[in-house]
Design a protein around this motif. Structure first.
Motif, PDB file in Angstrom:
ATOM      1  N   GLY A 151      13.998  28.734  16.081  1.00 34.49           N
ATOM      2  CA  GLY A 151      12.574  29.021  16.023  1.00 34.49           C
ATOM      3  C   GLY A 151      11.731  28.045  16.821  1.00 34.49           C
ATOM      4  O   GLY A 151      10.762  28.441  17.476  1.00 34.49           O
ATOM      5  N   ILE A 152      12.077  26.766  16.784  1.00 33.10           N
ATOM      6  CA  ILE A 152      11.274  25.748  17.457  1.00 33.10           C
ATOM      7  C   ILE A 152      11.494  25.760  18.969  1.00 33.10           C
ATOM      8  O   ILE A 152      10.539  25.677  19.748  1.00 33.10           O
ATOM      9  N   PHE A 153      12.752  25.892  19.395  1.00 37.33           N
ATOM     10  CA  PHE A 153      13.053  25.750  20.818  1.00 37.33           C
ATOM     11  C   PHE A 153      13.285  27.070  21.544  1.00 37.33           C
ATOM     12  O   PHE A 153      13.290  27.101  22.781  1.00 37.33           O
ATOM     13  N   GLY A 154      13.497  28.153  20.814  1.00 34.64           N
ATOM     14  CA  GLY A 154      13.605  29.457  21.460  1.00 34.64           C
ATOM     15  C   GLY A 154      14.997  29.864  21.894  1.00 34.64           C
ATOM     16  O   GLY A 154      15.202  30.991  22.343  1.00 34.64           O
ATOM     17  N   TYR A 155      15.967  28.964  21.786  1.00 29.28           N
ATOM     18  CA  TYR A 155      17.357  29.293  22.127  1.00 29.28           C
ATOM     19  C   TYR A 155      18.100  29.739  20.865  1.00 29.28           C
ATOM     20  O   TYR A 155      17.968  29.117  19.815  1.00 29.28           O
ATOM     21  N   THR A 156      18.880  30.796  20.973  1.00 36.11           N
ATOM     22  CA  THR A 156      19.724  31.180  19.854  1.00 36.11           C
ATOM     23  C   THR A 156      20.887  30.200  19.753  1.00 36.11           C
ATOM     24  O   THR A 156      21.183  29.455  20.699  1.00 36.11           O
ATOM     25  N   ALA A 157      21.565  30.218  18.606  1.00 37.92           N
ATOM     26  CA  ALA A 157      22.729  29.351  18.429  1.00 37.92           C
ATOM     27  C   ALA A 157      23.798  29.678  19.461  1.00 37.92           C
ATOM     28  O   ALA A 157      24.457  28.774  19.999  1.00 37.92           O
ATOM     29  N   GLU A 158      23.949  30.959  19.756  1.00 36.20           N
ATOM     30  CA  GLU A 158      24.948  31.366  20.756  1.00 36.20           C
ATOM     31  C   GLU A 158      24.625  30.794  22.131  1.00 36.20           C
ATOM     32  O   GLU A 158      25.520  30.397  22.887  1.00 36.20           O
ATOM     33  N   GLU A 159      23.342  30.736  22.472  1.00 40.16           N
ATOM     34  CA  GLU A 159      22.934  30.182  23.765  1.00 40.16           C
ATOM     35  C   GLU A 159      23.118  28.672  23.820  1.00 40.16           C
ATOM     36  O   GLU A 159      23.401  28.118  24.890  1.00 40.16           O
ATOM     37  N   ALA A 160      22.933  28.005  22.676  1.00 38.24           N
ATOM     38  CA  ALA A 160      22.940  26.541  22.662  1.00 38.24           C
ATOM     39  C   ALA A 160      24.319  25.924  22.488  1.00 38.24           C
ATOM     40  O   ALA A 160      24.590  24.839  23.027  1.00 38.24           O
ATOM     41  N   MET A 161      25.193  26.589  21.747  1.00 38.51           N
ATOM     42  CA  MET A 161      26.494  25.999  21.422  1.00 38.51           C
ATOM     43  C   MET A 161      27.287  25.647  22.688  1.00 38.51           C
ATOM     44  O   MET A 161      27.412  26.455  23.617  1.00 38.51           O
ATOM     45  N   GLY A 162      27.785  24.413  22.727  1.00 36.28           N
ATOM     46  CA  GLY A 162      28.575  23.951  23.855  1.00 36.28           C
ATOM     47  C   GLY A 162      27.765  23.473  25.040  1.00 36.28           C
ATOM     48  O   GLY A 162      28.325  22.891  25.976  1.00 36.28           O
ATOM     49  N   ARG A 163      26.440  23.691  25.010  1.00 37.89           N
ATOM     50  CA  ARG A 163      25.584  23.247  26.116  1.00 37.89           C
ATOM     51  C   ARG A 163      25.170  21.795  25.898  1.00 37.89           C
ATOM     52  O   ARG A 163      25.202  21.279  24.776  1.00 37.89           O
ATOM     53  N   ASP A 164      24.753  21.144  26.966  1.00 37.26           N
ATOM     54  CA  ASP A 164      24.229  19.789  26.858  1.00 37.26           C
ATOM     55  C   ASP A 164      22.829  19.854  26.255  1.00 37.26           C
ATOM     56  O   ASP A 164      21.933  20.499  26.808  1.00 37.26           O
TER      57      ASP A 164
END
Length: 220
Positions: free
Chosen positions: A35-48
Motif C-alpha cells: 500500500g505504501i510503496f505501490g509494489y506487490t509482494a510478487e514484484e518486490a520479492m528477490g529485488r534489491d
C-alpha cells in the motif's frame, strides 16, 4: 505454534514491514509495504530493496544506516522513499538485525511508517513561524512546497481558492490558502503554476493574478 501465524499478523500491519538479506534482496514484503510503496509482494520479492524504493541521492545514507544496524543491532531514522509511481514520501524507519542460532545475521527487518502528511504539517508550522510576514508583504502569489511536493504555505496574495495546473490536468486544492487550508495537500512541483479560478466574475480571473514565474514569460 503455526508458523503461518507471524506472517499473517505482519500482513495485517498498516505500516510497511520488509525483510532483506544482508546484501539487500527482499525476502518479505507485507501488504502495508504494497500500500505504501505501490509494489506487490510478487514484484518486490528477490529485488534489491534500495533499487526499488530509495531515491538515488539517498543511497549513500541508506548504506551507512544499514551498516549501523548491522554493527549495533538496530537503527531508527527518518528518510525519503520513492513509490512505484515516482512520488516521494517521508517515512519513519526502524531496522533490526535478526540472527540465527549461531549468532550470524540472517536478515534485516525494516518497519517503515508513512509520515508524509505529518511532516507537511510540521513544515507548515515552521514556515508559518519564519516566513508568513515576509510572504504576505510581497505583491506576488507564492506557494511553498516541500521535497515531496506537498503544499506547506501559501501567502495571502493567493486570495480565493486556487487551481494548480499540471500538464493538461487542472484540479482544485480547495479552501483559502491564506488560512492554511491547503497545507499538506499534494502539488506536483515544479510543473505546477498558480492560477486564479476561471470566470471569477469580479475582475480577479486568470489575467488578474499570476505567479512571478508567469510574469517572467513562462507559458501557462
Amino acid at each position: 505454534m503455526n508458523t503461518a501465524f507471524p506472517a499473517r499478523v505482519l500482513n495485517e500491519c498498516s505500516d510497511a514491514v520488509i525483510a532483506t538479506t544482508i546484501s539487500g534482496e527482499v525476502t518479505f514484503w507485507n501488504r502495508g509495504a504494497e500500500g505504501i510503496f505501490g509494489y506487490t509482494a510478487e514484484e518486490a520479492m528477490g529485488r534489491d530493496a534500495a533499487a526499488l524504493i530509495v531515491p538515488t541521492d539517498r543511497l549513500r545514507e541508506e548504506q551507512a544506516l544499514r551498516k549501523e544496524a548491522m554493527a549495533h543491532g538496530a537503527s531508527v531514522y527518518e528518510s525519503i522513499r520513492r513509490r512505484k509511481d515516482g512520488a516521494l514520501i517521508y517515512v519513519d524507519i526502524s531496522s533490526k538485525t535478526i540472527r540465527d542460532e549461531q549468532g550470524r545475521i540472517e536478515f534485516i527487518l525494516f518497519t517503515e511508517k508513512d509520515v508524509t502528511h505529518l511532516k507537511a504539517i510540521r513544515d507548515a508550522k515552521l514556515a508559518e513561524a519564519n516566513f508568513r510576514d515576509l510572504l504576505n508583504s510581497t505583491p506576488d502569489a507564492i506557494v511553498i512546497v516541500n521535497i515531496t511536493g506537498r503544499i506547506i504555505l501559501a501567502n495571502s496574495r493567493t486570495g480565493k481558492p486556487v487551481w494548480l495546473r499540471r500538464r493538461r490536468t487542472d484540479w482544485p486544492v480547495g479552501g483559502n490558502p491564506a488560512a492554511g487550508a491547503v497545507s499538506g495537500r499534494p502539488c506536483r512541483a515544479p510543473n505546477a503554476i498558480l492560477r486564479q479560478p476561471p470566470d471569477a466574475g469580479d475582475g480577479s480571473g486568470p489575467g488578474a493574478l499570476r505567479s512571478a514565474q508567469e510574469r517572467r514569460g513562462i507559458p501557462g
